[in-house]
Design a protein around this motif. Sequence first.
Motif, PDB file in Angstrom:
ATOM      1  N   GLY A 198      -1.314  -7.283  -3.533  1.00  0.00           N
ATOM      2  CA  GLY A 198      -1.345  -6.468  -2.241  1.00  0.00           C
ATOM      3  C   GLY A 198      -2.322  -5.448  -2.204  1.00  0.00           C
ATOM      4  N   PRO A 199      -2.610  -4.866  -1.063  1.00  0.00           N
ATOM      5  CA  PRO A 199      -3.797  -3.891  -1.067  1.00  0.00           C
ATOM      6  C   PRO A 199      -3.480  -2.487  -1.471  1.00  0.00           C
ATOM      7  N   ILE A 200      -2.711  -2.426  -2.727  1.00  0.00           N
ATOM      8  CA  ILE A 200      -2.743  -1.232  -3.233  1.00  0.00           C
ATOM      9  C   ILE A 200      -3.662  -0.405  -4.023  1.00  0.00           C
ATOM     10  N   THR A 201      -3.383   0.796  -4.519  1.00  0.00           N
ATOM     11  CA  THR A 201      -4.552   1.299  -5.090  1.00  0.00           C
ATOM     12  C   THR A 201      -3.859   1.931  -6.477  1.00  0.00           C
ATOM     13  N   ILE A 202      -5.050   1.602  -7.609  1.00  0.00           N
ATOM     14  CA  ILE A 202      -4.530   1.913  -8.877  1.00  0.00           C
ATOM     15  C   ILE A 202      -5.756   3.210  -9.378  1.00  0.00           C
ATOM     16  N   GLY A 203      -4.997   4.399  -9.378  1.00  0.00           N
ATOM     17  CA  GLY A 203      -5.866   5.490  -9.790  1.00  0.00           C
ATOM     18  C   GLY A 203      -6.588   5.420 -11.011  1.00  0.00           C
ATOM     19  N   ASP A 204      -7.436   6.574 -11.130  1.00  0.00           N
ATOM     20  CA  ASP A 204      -8.349   6.427 -12.522  1.00  0.00           C
ATOM     21  C   ASP A 204      -7.465   6.665 -13.679  1.00  0.00           C
ATOM     22  N   ASP A 205      -7.851   6.057 -14.630  1.00  0.00           N
ATOM     23  CA  ASP A 205      -7.247   6.471 -15.942  1.00  0.00           C
ATOM     24  C   ASP A 205      -5.839   5.718 -15.924  1.00  0.00           C
ATOM     25  N   ALA A 206      -5.251   4.958 -15.043  1.00  0.00           N
ATOM     26  CA  ALA A 206      -4.228   4.290 -15.120  1.00  0.00           C
ATOM     27  C   ALA A 206      -4.021   3.535 -16.411  1.00  0.00           C
ATOM     28  N   LYS A 207      -2.743   2.919 -16.793  1.00  0.00           N
ATOM     29  CA  LYS A 207      -2.584   1.866 -17.478  1.00  0.00           C
ATOM     30  C   LYS A 207      -1.269   1.088 -17.124  1.00  0.00           C
ATOM     31  N   ILE A 208      -1.526  -0.142 -16.987  1.00  0.00           N
ATOM     32  CA  ILE A 208      -0.748  -1.347 -16.486  1.00  0.00           C
ATOM     33  C   ILE A 208      -0.251  -2.181 -17.778  1.00  0.00           C
ATOM     34  N   GLY A 209       0.964  -2.115 -18.480  1.00  0.00           N
ATOM     35  CA  GLY A 209       1.462  -2.837 -19.427  1.00  0.00           C
ATOM     36  C   GLY A 209       1.418  -4.247 -19.108  1.00  0.00           C
ATOM     37  N   ALA A 210       1.837  -4.800 -20.019  1.00  0.00           N
ATOM     38  CA  ALA A 210       1.727  -6.412 -20.109  1.00  0.00           C
ATOM     39  C   ALA A 210       2.715  -7.062 -19.564  1.00  0.00           C
ATOM     40  N   ASN A 211       2.697  -8.038 -18.715  1.00  0.00           N
ATOM     41  CA  ASN A 211       3.488  -8.525 -17.624  1.00  0.00           C
ATOM     42  C   ASN A 211       4.093  -7.845 -16.688  1.00  0.00           C
ATOM     43  N   ALA A 212       3.653  -6.629 -16.370  1.00  0.00           N
ATOM     44  CA  ALA A 212       4.140  -5.894 -15.369  1.00  0.00           C
ATOM     45  C   ALA A 212       3.885  -6.423 -14.063  1.00  0.00           C
ATOM     46  N   LEU A 213       4.470  -6.303 -12.953  1.00  0.00           N
ATOM     47  CA  LEU A 213       4.524  -6.596 -11.730  1.00  0.00           C
ATOM     48  C   LEU A 213       4.336  -5.339 -10.680  1.00  0.00           C
ATOM     49  N   VAL A 214       3.017  -4.977 -10.143  1.00  0.00           N
ATOM     50  CA  VAL A 214       2.904  -3.847  -9.490  1.00  0.00           C
ATOM     51  C   VAL A 214       2.601  -4.208  -7.994  1.00  0.00           C
TER      52      VAL A 214
END
Length: 238
Positions: A198-214
Amino acid sequence: MSTPAHQAVEQAPRQGRGAETRAGSRSTTSSVRAPVGGRTTPSRLPFDRLRTRPSKPATHVPLLTRIQEDLSTAMAQDPAATSRALVAVSYPGVHAVWAYRVAHALWVRSPAWRGPARLISQCARFFTGVEIHPGATIGRRFFIDHGMGVVIGETAEIGDDVLMYHQVTLGGRSRGRFKRHPTVGNRVLLGAGAKLIGPITIGDDAKIGANALVVDDVPAGAVVVGIPGKKHIGDVVA
């Protein structure tokens, strides 16, 4: 001493400025929907008018500089990389990014070149296992480690110095010619198998873990793990 006529003249400009302010306020807020589920979402304007990241001044980066940057980034991000020559000939993630750069240049040049741009992206998908739509916007020093199974949609936007692992999806959840894919900030890490939808925003320096659904916005510096993704304090396993 002011006469009634002078007072009327002095009040007229102030009233005009107030009307302009109210009109400007209406025009500013007219493109934003009312909050849905506690979150304000942009209206479905054409994507070309709905860029979520502020546009930067156009700067031409020489091709050789781009290539050197990509090779240096791969050497810095992958401990298994032993030489630039090895990266240049055997890293599909790097090849996919290079193919995207060519396809994107054609895509933005003219609508007449969008057919060849799509053919280039599909050839890159066949040879590398990475599908990047030529309409996506990707910053500098972007590195895809391992590369297989990555999908980046047309209206996705990625900042500088982003590290992405295999099987990551930047996908949409709606149809139409408007902003429908994620916006990823600078220096973000996207773990293997992460799905950003979707049209979401991930901020600077964020970390998304393996297999995460965001499926919701992620603030700068946050760590997200799990299905659905939940904000977490600490590091992630990419």
